[in-house]
Design a protein around this motif. Structure first.
Motif, PDB file in Angstrom:
ATOM      1  N   PHE A   1      14.500 -29.132  31.293  1.00 35.56           N
ATOM      2  CA  PHE A   1      15.620 -30.052  31.563  1.00 35.56           C
ATOM      3  C   PHE A   1      15.847 -31.009  30.389  1.00 35.56           C
ATOM      4  CE2 PHE A   1      14.507 -29.264  36.199  1.00 35.56           C
ATOM      5  CZ  PHE A   1      15.563 -28.372  36.375  1.00 35.56           C
ATOM      6  N   THR A   2      14.757 -31.378  29.721  1.00 30.28           N
ATOM      7  CA  THR A   2      14.893 -32.250  28.558  1.00 30.28           C
ATOM      8  C   THR A   2      15.640 -31.550  27.434  1.00 30.28           C
ATOM      9  OG1 THR A   2      12.823 -33.408  29.100  1.00 30.28           O
ATOM     10  CG2 THR A   2      13.624 -33.595  26.836  1.00 30.28           C
ATOM     11  N   GLN A   3      15.275 -30.290  27.174  1.00 32.15           N
ATOM     12  CA  GLN A   3      15.910 -29.552  26.083  1.00 32.15           C
ATOM     13  C   GLN A   3      17.397 -29.330  26.336  1.00 32.15           C
ATOM     14  OE1 GLN A   3      16.759 -25.899  25.918  1.00 32.15           O
ATOM     15  NE2 GLN A   3      17.285 -26.018  23.741  1.00 32.15           N
ATOM     16  N   LEU A   4      17.774 -29.175  27.607  1.00 37.83           N
ATOM     17  CA  LEU A   4      19.191 -29.009  27.941  1.00 37.83           C
ATOM     18  C   LEU A   4      20.005 -30.219  27.477  1.00 37.83           C
ATOM     19  CD1 LEU A   4      18.884 -27.481  31.522  1.00 37.83           C
ATOM     20  CD2 LEU A   4      19.924 -26.355  29.540  1.00 37.83           C
ATOM     21  N   ARG A   5      19.416 -31.410  27.583  1.00 42.46           N
ATOM     22  CA  ARG A   5      20.102 -32.635  27.153  1.00 42.46           C
ATOM     23  C   ARG A   5      19.891 -32.921  25.673  1.00 42.46           C
ATOM     24  NH1 ARG A   5      21.113 -36.476  31.048  1.00 42.46           N
ATOM     25  NH2 ARG A   5      22.169 -37.560  29.331  1.00 42.46           N
ATOM     26  N   MET A   6      18.681 -32.639  25.181  1.00 42.82           N
ATOM     27  CA  MET A   6      18.341 -32.991  23.805  1.00 42.82           C
ATOM     28  C   MET A   6      19.112 -32.178  22.782  1.00 42.82           C
ATOM     29  SD  MET A   6      16.225 -35.502  23.086  1.00 42.82           S
ATOM     30  CE  MET A   6      15.259 -35.111  21.634  1.00 42.82           C
ATOM     31  N   ARG A   7      19.493 -30.940  23.117  1.00 47.66           N
ATOM     32  CA  ARG A   7      20.236 -30.141  22.138  1.00 47.66           C
ATOM     33  C   ARG A   7      21.502 -30.879  21.694  1.00 47.66           C
ATOM     34  NH1 ARG A   7      21.698 -24.790  20.663  1.00 47.66           N
ATOM     35  NH2 ARG A   7      19.473 -24.282  20.774  1.00 47.66           N
ATOM     36  N   GLY A   8      22.251 -31.407  22.659  1.00 50.40           N
ATOM     37  CA  GLY A   8      23.471 -32.141  22.322  1.00 50.40           C
ATOM     38  C   GLY A   8      23.183 -33.392  21.519  1.00 50.40           C
ATOM     39  N   ILE A   9      22.118 -34.121  21.897  1.00 50.52           N
ATOM     40  CA  ILE A   9      21.755 -35.347  21.184  1.00 50.52           C
ATOM     41  C   ILE A   9      21.378 -35.027  19.739  1.00 50.52           C
ATOM     42  CG2 ILE A   9      20.109 -37.265  21.092  1.00 50.52           C
ATOM     43  CD1 ILE A   9      19.848 -37.006  24.149  1.00 50.52           C
ATOM     44  N   LEU A  10      20.554 -34.006  19.563  1.00 41.16           N
ATOM     45  CA  LEU A  10      20.106 -33.627  18.223  1.00 41.16           C
ATOM     46  C   LEU A  10      21.271 -33.179  17.351  1.00 41.16           C
ATOM     47  CD1 LEU A  10      16.857 -31.650  19.163  1.00 41.16           C
ATOM     48  CD2 LEU A  10      16.951 -33.843  17.967  1.00 41.16           C
ATOM     49  N   MET A  11      22.176 -32.402  17.922  1.00 37.19           N
ATOM     50  CA  MET A  11      23.302 -31.892  17.139  1.00 37.19           C
ATOM     51  C   MET A  11      24.254 -33.018  16.725  1.00 37.19           C
ATOM     52  SD  MET A  11      22.525 -28.840  16.625  1.00 37.19           S
ATOM     53  CE  MET A  11      24.024 -28.329  15.780  1.00 37.19           C
ATOM     54  N   ARG A  12      24.303 -34.089  17.521  1.00 36.68           N
ATOM     55  CA  ARG A  12      25.147 -35.235  17.156  1.00 36.68           C
ATOM     56  C   ARG A  12      24.465 -36.127  16.125  1.00 36.68           C
ATOM     57  NH1 ARG A  12      26.070 -35.422  22.750  1.00 36.68           N
ATOM     58  NH2 ARG A  12      24.614 -37.179  22.986  1.00 36.68           N
ATOM     59  N   GLU A  13      23.150 -36.312  16.294  1.00 40.69           N
ATOM     60  CA  GLU A  13      22.438 -37.283  15.481  1.00 40.69           C
ATOM     61  C   GLU A  13      21.852 -36.692  14.193  1.00 40.69           C
ATOM     62  OE1 GLU A  13      22.326 -40.446  16.116  1.00 40.69           O
ATOM     63  OE2 GLU A  13      23.200 -40.436  18.117  1.00 40.69           O
ATOM     64  N   VAL A  14      21.130 -35.585  14.320  1.00 41.51           N
ATOM     65  CA  VAL A  14      20.430 -35.006  13.152  1.00 41.51           C
ATOM     66  C   VAL A  14      20.580 -33.487  13.127  1.00 41.51           C
ATOM     67  CG1 VAL A  14      18.741 -36.842  12.755  1.00 41.51           C
ATOM     68  CG2 VAL A  14      18.321 -35.151  14.543  1.00 41.51           C
ATOM     69  N   PRO A  15      21.784 -32.966  13.028  1.00 39.95           N
ATOM     70  CA  PRO A  15      21.973 -31.505  13.083  1.00 39.95           C
ATOM     71  C   PRO A  15      21.224 -30.759  11.993  1.00 39.95           C
ATOM     72  CG  PRO A  15      23.955 -32.610  12.284  1.00 39.95           C
ATOM     73  CD  PRO A  15      23.055 -33.678  12.816  1.00 39.95           C
ATOM     74  N   GLU A  16      21.029 -31.392  10.840  1.00 37.32           N
ATOM     75  CA  GLU A  16      20.346 -30.718   9.736  1.00 37.32           C
ATOM     76  C   GLU A  16      18.856 -30.502  10.011  1.00 37.32           C
ATOM     77  OE1 GLU A  16      19.749 -35.062   9.129  1.00 37.32           O
ATOM     78  OE2 GLU A  16      21.420 -33.773   9.738  1.00 37.32           O
ATOM     79  N   LYS A  17      18.317 -31.227  11.004  1.00 43.12           N
ATOM     80  CA  LYS A  17      16.892 -31.100  11.318  1.00 43.12           C
ATOM     81  C   LYS A  17      16.619 -30.108  12.451  1.00 43.12           C
ATOM     82  CE  LYS A  17      15.627 -35.712   9.675  1.00 43.12           C
ATOM     83  NZ  LYS A  17      15.008 -37.007  10.009  1.00 43.12           N
ATOM     84  N   VAL A  18      17.673 -29.557  13.022  1.00 39.86           N
ATOM     85  CA  VAL A  18      17.484 -28.567  14.094  1.00 39.86           C
ATOM     86  C   VAL A  18      17.234 -27.210  13.440  1.00 39.86           C
ATOM     87  CG1 VAL A  18      18.427 -27.604  16.220  1.00 39.86           C
ATOM     88  CG2 VAL A  18      19.048 -29.919  15.532  1.00 39.86           C
ATOM     89  N   THR A  19      16.016 -27.027  12.943  1.00 41.55           N
ATOM     90  CA  THR A  19      15.655 -25.803  12.220  1.00 41.55           C
ATOM     91  C   THR A  19      15.095 -24.723  13.142  1.00 41.55           C
ATOM     92  OG1 THR A  19      13.498 -26.800  11.732  1.00 41.55           O
ATOM     93  CG2 THR A  19      15.225 -27.035  10.071  1.00 41.55           C
ATOM     94  N   VAL A  20      14.648 -25.121  14.315  1.00 42.02           N
ATOM     95  CA  VAL A  20      14.184 -24.171  15.336  1.00 42.02           C
ATOM     96  C   VAL A  20      15.131 -24.291  16.519  1.00 42.02           C
ATOM     97  CG1 VAL A  20      12.307 -23.552  16.903  1.00 42.02           C
ATOM     98  CG2 VAL A  20      11.774 -24.391  14.611  1.00 42.02           C
TER      99      VAL A  20
END
Length: 477
Positions: A398-417
């Motif tokens: 459930f956390t990952q379902l929400r965190m994907r959007g947060i990460l893509m807004r805040e630090v998309p370049e760090k979403v390497t996995v």
């Protein structure tokens, strides 16, 4: 400022690749070789060695399907956790991410439940190790061995994070070498290629020659799932440890990408060897234990003592990592204001001494309960923490379902996995975990575990929600 807006700051707080933590926090004392072995050894618990015989007796060769299902579940959960940890390494791992994505109550609840799980595990593993050691040196009573083991590993964790990493490197190394050797030697014996082997070398015939591949029916696969799921707990430790490594992002990425082959070789490979060396219903599997029975069938002398050494190593590894994991979760909770502030304080070596001592203290109390009130107090502790592993995995989904959007807004370049087939596979994984929990309610051996675990979880969640409400009320004032 919202928890979402704090994402980048929190990620930076844990240190960027090639840098150490700030002097006021945890230090980057774990080397890449430490992290690599922690990642590999994290999926090899004592449960693999001592618990597999029960699964084989319950499901026959179909236990392999159970291991495949649970293994896939762990791979998916680790992929989700790896996505978040690679983008924002944190000593609180999934608890810190739940805090940001779902709310303070979620981070508080899953953090304390996870801490509770590991301090109870400390008592279980200390007792298991003491039983083996007492068998070798009967002059020292079992309780004294449990005390000695706990004291030694407490000292290791208090010394420095690098000493924890070094001990775990060698503990995990012994497990890895032992399992690897078992798989290679076993497969040679299976196909009649091992000189001097006492095993007839029947190839894969034993998978079907004793009632077929599903001798207990297809439904036994689900029973097998319940029996093996808890032996996989520990694979997520590497994401907590990564926060104290030289290169957190690289360590998490490497560990996440290698989890498939680790489970395939160490779990599926070793269980397949057992099932091909012996018929699944051979009495020696339950009597001696699956691995000892397999080694005996080859004709390896002193198989029982060899396995005792390996199991003791696995127990010490679990104790070492359990104490480390509990203390780092307590440290993270202290940093976020969800535990006493003293838990977030570290000494000159970057070791959270108060968090370690608090975890050890509860561990010692649990050890005492295991000897003095085994069937009452300790039974309650054990049962009420039994399903926490599944709760943790569900919260990660459930956390990952929400965190994907947060990460893509805040630090998309760090979403390497990235999680595969997002969000469909995440939802499917969550559904499977819920199904397993539901199925446990209809299983006589697991119903009590689920109910007590849910009860304790409900109390902790209620406290977390109340604390979050009181904080918001105070902020409005």
């Amino acid at each position: 400022m919202s928890s979402q807006m704090n994402l980048v700051k929190e990620g930076e707080k844990t240190g960027e690749p090639g840098t150490s933590q700030s002097p006021a926090g945890l230090q980057a004392g774990l080397k890449n070789r430490h992290l690599s072995m922690i990642a590999i050894g994290g999926v090899i618990g004592a449960g693999l060695f001592v618990g597999s015989s029960g699964g084989i007796a319950a499901a026959g060769p179909a236990i392999l399907v159970s291991y495949v299902l649970v293994g896939a579940l762990v791979v998916f959960v680790m992929r989700m956790l790896g996505e978040m940890a690679a983008a924002s390494p944190n000593s609180g791992s999934f608890s810190a991410y739940a805090d940001r994505a779902l709310g303070r109550w979620a981070g508080f609840s899953i953090g304390w439940l996870y801490w509770f799980f590991w301090v109870v595990v400390l008592a279980v593993e200390a007792t298991a190790g003491a039983v083996i050691l007492e068998g070798w040196v009967p002059a020292v009573p079992q309780w004294a061995w449990a005390l000695i083991v706990m004291v030694v590993l407490t000292a290791t964790n208090l010394a420095s994070v690098s000493s924890y990493g070094e001990f775990e490197f060698w503990f995990a190394g012994i497990k890895v070498v032992a399992i690897g050797a078992f798989v290679v030697i076993g497969l040679l014996a299976v196909f009649g290629l091992l000189p001097g082997s006492d095993n007839p070398g029947a190839g894969f015939a034993h998978l079907t020659d004793a009632g077929g591949f599903f001798p207990m029916g297809a439904g036994a696969v689900l029973t097998g799932v319940l029996m093996v799921v808890f032996s996989f707990m520990g694979s997520e430790i590497v994401t907590l440890a990564a926060g104290e490594s030289e290169d957190p992002r690289r360590a998490v990425t490497k560990a996440t990408n290698s989890v498939i082959w680790r489970i395939a070789v160490f779990y599926l490979g070793s269980i397949l060897v057992v099932l091909t060396l012996l018929p699944w219903n051979d009495p020696s599997i339950v009597k001696k234990g699956s691995y000892v029975a397999a080694l005996d069938s080859i004709g390896i002398p002193h198989a029982g003592q060899i396995m005792n050494v390996i199991v003791l190593t696995a127990v010490l590894s679990c104790l070492n990592s359990g104490l480390y994991t509990a203390s780092r979760m307590a440290f993270s909770l202290g940093e976020r204001g969800d535990a006493p502030k003293a838990f977030a304080k570290v000494n000159a070596k970057g070791v959270p001494t108060a968090a370690i001592w608090a975890s050890v203290a509860f561990g010692f109390i649990a050890v005492y309960f295991n000897y003095a009130f085994k069937d009452t107090v300790f039974s309650f502790l054990l049962n009420s923490s039994g399903a926490v592993a599944l709760f943790v995995w569900l919260v990660i989904c459930f956390t990952q379902l929400r965190m994907r959007g947060i990460l893509m807004r805040e630090v998309p370049e760090k979403v390497t996995v990235r999680m595969w087939l997002f969000p469909y596979l995440t939802w499917a994984t969550a559904a499977m975990i819920v199904f397993v929990l539901g199925y446990m309610l209809f299983d006589d051996a697991n119903r009590k575990v689920v109910l007590l675990s849910v009860l304790v979880a409900a109390v902790v969640v209620a406290i977390g929600v109340a604390l979050q409400f009181s904080r918001r009320s105070a902020e409005r004032v």
